[in-house]
Enzyme design. Structure first.
Site, short mmCIF file in Angstrom:
data_model
loop_
_atom_site.label_atom_id
_atom_site.label_comp_id
_atom_site.label_asym_id
_atom_site.label_seq_id
_atom_site.Cartn_x
_atom_site.Cartn_y
_atom_site.Cartn_z
CG HIS A 277 40.82 124.83 70.05
ND1 HIS A 277 39.77 124.23 69.12
CD2 HIS A 277 40.65 126.67 69.05
CE1 HIS A 277 39.85 124.70 67.81
NE2 HIS A 277 40.16 125.91 67.55
CG HIS B 278 40.01 129.12 67.37
ND1 HIS B 278 41.08 128.24 66.35
CD2 HIS B 278 40.95 130.37 68.01
CE1 HIS B 278 42.79 129.19 66.57
NE2 HIS B 278 42.17 129.93 67.51
CG ASP C 104 35.99 127.58 64.03
OD1 ASP C 104 36.73 128.31 64.98
OD2 ASP C 104 36.16 127.11 63.46
CG HIS C 105 36.42 125.14 67.56
ND1 HIS C 105 36.57 123.54 67.02
CD2 HIS C 105 37.15 125.64 66.50
CE1 HIS C 105 36.94 123.99 66.58
NE2 HIS C 105 37.39 125.29 65.44
CG HIS D 107 44.87 125.32 66.08
ND1 HIS D 107 44.67 126.28 64.46
CD2 HIS D 107 43.17 125.48 66.12
CE1 HIS D 107 43.32 126.13 64.09
NE2 HIS D 107 42.89 126.48 65.40
CG ASP E 123 40.06 123.54 64.65
OD1 ASP E 123 39.61 122.61 64.31
OD2 ASP E 123 39.96 124.96 64.04
CG HIS F 75 37.10 122.26 60.83
ND1 HIS F 75 36.08 123.78 60.18
CD2 HIS F 75 37.91 122.89 61.82
CE1 HIS F 75 36.33 124.81 60.98
NE2 HIS F 75 37.20 124.75 62.37
#
Ligand code: ZN
Ligand code: FE
Length: 255
Positions: free
Chosen positions: A57, A59, A61-62, A115, A134, A172
């Site tokens: 996805h 975001h 942090d990805h 998410h 996530d 995570h």
């Protein structure tokens, strides 16, 4: 058909990046590179050439390392067709049910909204590996930023049907905190207590990947259709699972 070598790279405070190497063809992929440098360092150490960047996805942090890795290696960026506008550098767009080939290793693509609206997961059956970003965490699930509880329950229900021996490579390390909430929901669940005991003795080692069989037995968010979980959130057993899931997610948000 080929089995992948999977390298797990912990980055930032609690993210995991995964490096996937298919030894026959030499194809190498990275799943959800939050950052580029640790990935480049392992590629150098192993002598692998990055061919693909796989995103679950959009975001940061990805996807934060997408462009730097693409520039440094020429790798192709792979992500959801529905989210193509938000995946930096996307080259290959995938939808539900499509197959993605990393060398000779095939992944089946699942759309798992909840998410984010464009979240996808990659399942490599020959490796018994699910990269679910996530959507599904060990003993938990992602927050609902862009989806409804009905959508997230449908997404989790889809992943729950995969073979029990599937390794759940989530993005995570949230297991210990998730476990504290799970224990409040199902304090008599033996599978959960066993898992919590394992996690308590890891001494800083990753709790991820977990086995899908264990998640099915212990993760309350995969168990919204069981009477104990319904009762734990104050609903009648037999209540629509999506409603039970919604109440569970709401309580976890304020836990
Ligand atoms: Zn996310
Ligand atoms: Fe994340």
């Amino acid at each position: 058909m080929a089995r992948l070598i999977v390298e797990q790279i912990p980055v930032l405070s609690d993210n995991y990046i995964y490096l996937l190497h298919e030894p026959e063809s030499g194809a190498t992929g990275v799943v959800d590179p939050a950052v580029a440098e640790p990935v480049l360092a392992i590629l150098r150490a192993k002598g692998w050439r990055l061919s693909h960047i796989l995103n679950t996805h959009h975001h940061g942090d990805h996807t934060g390392g997408n462009l730097e890795l693409k520039n440094a290696t020429g790798a192709q960026v792979v992500g959801a067709r529905k989210d193509a506008g938000r995946i930096p550098g996307i080259d290959v767009e995938l939808s539900e049910g499509e197959t993605f080939l990393l060398g000779h290793a095939a992944a089946m693509v699942f759309e798992t909204p909840g998410h984010t609206s464009g979240h996808i997961a990659y399942w490599f059956p020959e490796t018994d590996a699910l990269f679910c970003g996530d959507t599904l965490f060990s003993l938990g699930c992602g927050r609902l930023f862009e989806g409804t509880p009905e959508q997230m329950w449908a997404s989790l229900s889809k992943l729950r049907e995969l073979p029990p021996e599937t390794n759940v490579y989530c993005a995570h390390e949230y297991t210990a905190a998730n476990g504290r909430f799970a224990r409040m929901v199902e304090r008599d669940n033996l599978a959960l207590l066993t898992r919590l005991d394992q996690v308590a003795h890891l001494a800083g080692k990753p709790s991820v990947p977990s086995l899908l069989a264990d998640e099915r037995a212990a993760n309350p968010f995969l168990r919204a259709d069981t009477p104990t979980v319904a009762r734990a959130v104050g609903l009648e057993p037999g209540t629509e699972p999506a409603r039970v899931f919604a109440e569970l997610r709401r309580r976890k948000d304020v836990f």
